[in-house]
Design a protein around this motif. Structure first.
Motif, PDB file in Angstrom:
ATOM      1  N   GLY A 299       9.033  86.403  80.744  1.00 33.49           N
ATOM      2  CA  GLY A 299       7.991  85.705  80.002  1.00 33.49           C
ATOM      3  C   GLY A 299       6.651  86.084  80.608  1.00 33.49           C
ATOM      4  N   ILE A 300       5.859  86.850  79.879  1.00 38.99           N
ATOM      5  CA  ILE A 300       4.619  87.413  80.425  1.00 38.99           C
ATOM      6  C   ILE A 300       3.412  86.727  79.789  1.00 38.99           C
ATOM      7  CG2 ILE A 300       3.255  89.527  80.740  1.00 38.99           C
ATOM      8  CD1 ILE A 300       5.867  89.994  82.063  1.00 38.99           C
ATOM      9  N   LEU A 301       2.498  86.249  80.635  1.00 41.57           N
ATOM     10  CA  LEU A 301       1.220  85.721  80.148  1.00 41.57           C
ATOM     11  C   LEU A 301       0.165  86.797  80.360  1.00 41.57           C
ATOM     12  CD1 LEU A 301       2.911  83.088  80.875  1.00 41.57           C
ATOM     13  CD2 LEU A 301       0.703  81.967  81.090  1.00 41.57           C
ATOM     14  N   SER A 302      -0.488  87.189  79.273  1.00 40.64           N
ATOM     15  CA  SER A 302      -1.540  88.203  79.382  1.00 40.64           C
ATOM     16  C   SER A 302      -2.781  87.591  80.034  1.00 40.64           C
ATOM     17  CB  SER A 302      -1.893  88.724  77.985  1.00 40.64           C
ATOM     18  OG  SER A 302      -2.589  87.718  77.267  1.00 40.64           O
ATOM     19  N   VAL A 303      -3.763  88.426  80.275  1.00 37.70           N
ATOM     20  CA  VAL A 303      -5.027  87.941  80.843  1.00 37.70           C
ATOM     21  C   VAL A 303      -5.837  87.246  79.739  1.00 37.70           C
ATOM     22  CG1 VAL A 303      -7.219  88.647  81.896  1.00 37.70           C
ATOM     23  CG2 VAL A 303      -5.069  89.714  82.623  1.00 37.70           C
ATOM     24  N   ALA A 304      -6.336  86.063  80.048  1.00 34.79           N
ATOM     25  CA  ALA A 304      -7.107  85.280  79.068  1.00 34.79           C
ATOM     26  C   ALA A 304      -8.495  85.885  78.855  1.00 34.79           C
ATOM     27  CB  ALA A 304      -7.217  83.834  79.548  1.00 34.79           C
ATOM     28  N   ALA A 305      -9.294  85.226  78.032  1.00 38.05           N
ATOM     29  CA  ALA A 305     -10.663  85.691  77.754  1.00 38.05           C
ATOM     30  C   ALA A 305     -11.558  85.338  78.940  1.00 38.05           C
ATOM     31  CB  ALA A 305     -11.173  85.051  76.467  1.00 38.05           C
ATOM     32  N   ILE A 306     -11.354  86.074  80.048  1.00 38.29           N
ATOM     33  CA  ILE A 306     -12.028  85.713  81.304  1.00 38.29           C
ATOM     34  C   ILE A 306     -13.540  85.870  81.221  1.00 38.29           C
ATOM     35  CG2 ILE A 306     -10.091  85.991  82.890  1.00 38.29           C
ATOM     36  CD1 ILE A 306     -10.913  88.858  83.369  1.00 38.29           C
ATOM     37  N   GLY A 307     -14.021  86.650  80.251  1.00 36.32           N
ATOM     38  CA  GLY A 307     -15.464  86.782  80.057  1.00 36.32           C
ATOM     39  C   GLY A 307     -16.111  85.503  79.542  1.00 36.32           C
ATOM     40  N   CYS A 308     -15.281  84.550  79.105  1.00 34.48           N
ATOM     41  CA  CYS A 308     -15.818  83.289  78.568  1.00 34.48           C
ATOM     42  C   CYS A 308     -15.638  82.117  79.529  1.00 34.48           C
ATOM     43  CB  CYS A 308     -15.143  82.957  77.240  1.00 34.48           C
ATOM     44  SG  CYS A 308     -15.537  84.134  75.929  1.00 34.48           S
ATOM     45  N   CYS A 309     -15.099  82.360  80.721  1.00 32.09           N
ATOM     46  CA  CYS A 309     -14.975  81.256  81.671  1.00 32.09           C
ATOM     47  C   CYS A 309     -16.381  80.884  82.175  1.00 32.09           C
ATOM     48  CB  CYS A 309     -14.035  81.616  82.821  1.00 32.09           C
ATOM     49  SG  CYS A 309     -14.715  82.755  84.037  1.00 32.09           S
TER      50      CYS A 309
ATOM     51  N   GLY B 227      19.473  95.524  79.125  1.00 26.44           N
ATOM     52  CA  GLY B 227      19.438  94.068  78.959  1.00 26.44           C
ATOM     53  C   GLY B 227      18.057  93.452  78.998  1.00 26.44           C
ATOM     54  N   PHE B 228      17.013  94.284  78.997  1.00 29.07           N
ATOM     55  CA  PHE B 228      15.643  93.775  79.137  1.00 29.07           C
ATOM     56  C   PHE B 228      15.203  93.025  77.883  1.00 29.07           C
ATOM     57  CE2 PHE B 228      11.030  94.127  78.724  1.00 29.07           C
ATOM     58  CZ  PHE B 228      10.572  93.827  79.991  1.00 29.07           C
ATOM     59  N   LYS B 229      14.754  91.781  78.073  1.00 34.75           N
ATOM     60  CA  LYS B 229      14.214  90.979  76.960  1.00 34.75           C
ATOM     61  C   LYS B 229      12.877  90.388  77.405  1.00 34.75           C
ATOM     62  CE  LYS B 229      18.749  89.558  75.211  1.00 34.75           C
ATOM     63  NZ  LYS B 229      19.583  90.196  76.267  1.00 34.75           N
ATOM     64  N   TYR B 230      11.976  90.214  76.456  1.00 32.98           N
ATOM     65  CA  TYR B 230      10.668  89.698  76.863  1.00 32.98           C
ATOM     66  C   TYR B 230      10.036  88.838  75.779  1.00 32.98           C
ATOM     67  CZ  TYR B 230       8.196  92.998  73.809  1.00 32.98           C
ATOM     68  OH  TYR B 230       7.728  93.668  72.710  1.00 32.98           O
ATOM     69  N   SER B 231       9.092  88.027  76.235  1.00 33.63           N
ATOM     70  CA  SER B 231       8.195  87.295  75.353  1.00 33.63           C
ATOM     71  C   SER B 231       6.807  87.461  75.948  1.00 33.63           C
ATOM     72  CB  SER B 231       8.595  85.816  75.312  1.00 33.63           C
ATOM     73  OG  SER B 231       7.646  85.072  74.585  1.00 33.63           O
ATOM     74  N   LEU B 232       5.852  87.907  75.126  1.00 33.49           N
ATOM     75  CA  LEU B 232       4.502  88.179  75.621  1.00 33.49           C
ATOM     76  C   LEU B 232       3.526  87.177  75.020  1.00 33.49           C
ATOM     77  CD1 LEU B 232       2.353  89.909  77.078  1.00 33.49           C
ATOM     78  CD2 LEU B 232       2.386  91.464  75.105  1.00 33.49           C
ATOM     79  N   GLY B 233       2.907  86.389  75.883  1.00 33.71           N
ATOM     80  CA  GLY B 233       1.932  85.406  75.436  1.00 33.71           C
ATOM     81  C   GLY B 233       0.532  86.000  75.419  1.00 33.71           C
ATOM     82  N   ASN B 234      -0.146  85.865  74.286  1.00 34.43           N
ATOM     83  CA  ASN B 234      -1.515  86.398  74.165  1.00 34.43           C
ATOM     84  C   ASN B 234      -2.505  85.273  74.483  1.00 34.43           C
ATOM     85  OD1 ASN B 234      -3.955  87.552  73.408  1.00 34.43           O
ATOM     86  ND2 ASN B 234      -3.019  88.738  71.764  1.00 34.43           N
ATOM     87  N   THR B 235      -2.729  85.033  75.768  1.00 34.05           N
ATOM     88  CA  THR B 235      -3.622  83.946  76.160  1.00 34.05           C
ATOM     89  C   THR B 235      -5.088  84.281  75.832  1.00 34.05           C
ATOM     90  OG1 THR B 235      -3.665  84.779  78.424  1.00 34.05           O
ATOM     91  CG2 THR B 235      -2.109  83.036  77.958  1.00 34.05           C
TER      92      THR B 235
ATOM     93  N   PHE C 165      -0.217  84.583  68.983  1.00 31.85           N
ATOM     94  CA  PHE C 165      -0.206  83.922  70.290  1.00 31.85           C
ATOM     95  C   PHE C 165       1.011  84.267  71.142  1.00 31.85           C
ATOM     96  CE2 PHE C 165      -2.482  80.442  67.721  1.00 31.85           C
ATOM     97  CZ  PHE C 165      -3.708  81.073  67.884  1.00 31.85           C
ATOM     98  N   VAL C 166       2.139  84.556  70.520  1.00 29.49           N
ATOM     99  CA  VAL C 166       3.343  84.905  71.296  1.00 29.49           C
ATOM    100  C   VAL C 166       4.248  85.806  70.453  1.00 29.49           C
ATOM    101  CG1 VAL C 166       4.623  82.810  70.616  1.00 29.49           C
ATOM    102  CG2 VAL C 166       5.177  83.949  72.786  1.00 29.49           C
TER     103      VAL C 166
END
Length: 333
Positions: free
Chosen positions: A188-198, A237-245, A321-322
């Protein structure tokens, strides 16, 4: 379903850095003001962070598994606890080994995976090789990392942006393959968020979001997505879910009316204006209505934002989003 193992940076650190000689720490007020008994646990949040809110929704957890270093210090609990999962994440960490050294001691992703190798050895010693392998293959591996690498690059510009993204993705590939070699199958991978808006980036940029960090975050998402698609056909056997934070954050910033947040620009703790930002420590400005803020401090989401992100990741079905499946489908896979 097996346990959950969590790797990454301050977005999912639940107290690793309390055990280190470093300045990237949040074991002081006002951190944790909305946690049980207002305890500052080392989470970079007013309460729970994404590691907690995700595993709670996945089921079987009230909050994130304990930090590896906490389990090492209290060895009586070690063998029982590791079968429930472990959190290795360390605030300030990056995909590249040298990221975060400005804070002092930080556990890089490479070192986090070495710590997991120790846990894996203990699990197979406890359960035997075949039962241990089965448990590790049914476990879920959550990774949230990359923003510190991007921020470091912005201050150094040591190569072209294209080469930087290629190198960063290649480094990610090595880490994922190393975990796969140790039995990990569900990522389960979380991408990098919109860090330019922090809030920190806005203050640095004089108010608006910073384009460069956001452009790099978007480019990195595309590159990681392509890497994961490739791995799903080449790694056994590789499985994934990618979150577009990134998209999650921008969706809230662009449509604040449709969300619960009344302030999507400034930090709840330590920030009173768009153009200045201070550390979140006792005595600084603290907003009274914390659930109405997207950002808790200069960099990190509020507990309310983490809960919203977890819903989109774990049970959501919006490919914006995912994708290609959500985290709960991945857990059951």
């Amino acid at each position: 379903m097996g346990p959950v193992f969590i790797f990454g940076d301050s977005t999912v650190d639940v107290g690793t850095n309390n055990h280190l000689n470093c300045t990237a720490r949040s074991d002081h007020p006002y951190y944790g003001i909305d946690y049980h008994r207002s305890k500052a646990t080392g989470r970079f949040s007013n309460g729970l962070n994404p590691a907690d809110t995700i595993v709670e929704l996945l089921g079987g957890y009230k909050r994130s598994p304990l930090p590896f270093l906490a389990l090492v210090e209290d060895h009586s609990n070690f063998t029982g606890a590791i079968l429930n999962g472990v959190n290795f994440a360390s605030g300030g960490a990056g995909l590249a080994k040298d990221i975060g050294q400005v804070f002092g001691e930080v556990i890089s992703l490479e070192e986090q995976i070495q710590q997991f190798a120790t846990v894996r050895g203990n699990i197979t010693a406890l359960l035997g090789e075949s039962r241990g392998d089965l448990l590790l293959q049914s476990s879920m591996y959550i990774l949230s990392i990359g923003s510190n690498d991007i921020m470091t690059y912005i201050f150094t510009h040591s190569m072209t942006p294209e080469l930087f993204i290629t190198n960063l993705t290649d480094t990610y590939a090595i880490h994922i393959k190393n975990l796969h070699n140790m039995g990990a199958r569900k990522f389960g991978i979380l991408s990098v968020a919109a860090i330019g808006c922090c809030p920190m980036a806005r203050a640095y940029n004089g108010g608006p979001c910073g384009d460069e960090p956001n452009d790099l975050a978007r480019a990195f998402y595309v590159s990681v997505q392509s890497l994961l698609q490739n791995f799903s056909s080449t790694l056994e056997g590789f499985k994934y879910s990618l979150g577009n934070t990134y998209n999650m954050t921008m969706n809230i910033i662009d449509n604040p009316i449709g969300s619960q947040f009344k302030d999507v620009k400034s930090a709840c703790c330590g920030n009173t204006t768009q153009r200045s930002v201070s550390d979140c420590t006792k005595g600084v400005y603290l907003c009274p209505n914390r659930d109405e803020y997207l950002f808790w401090d200069a960099f990190h989401p509020s507990q309310a934002a983490s809960k919203l992100a977890a819903l989109a990741l774990v049970t959501g079905d919006d490919p914006e989003f995912v994708s290609p499946i959500n985290f709960s489908s991945l857990r059951r896979a």
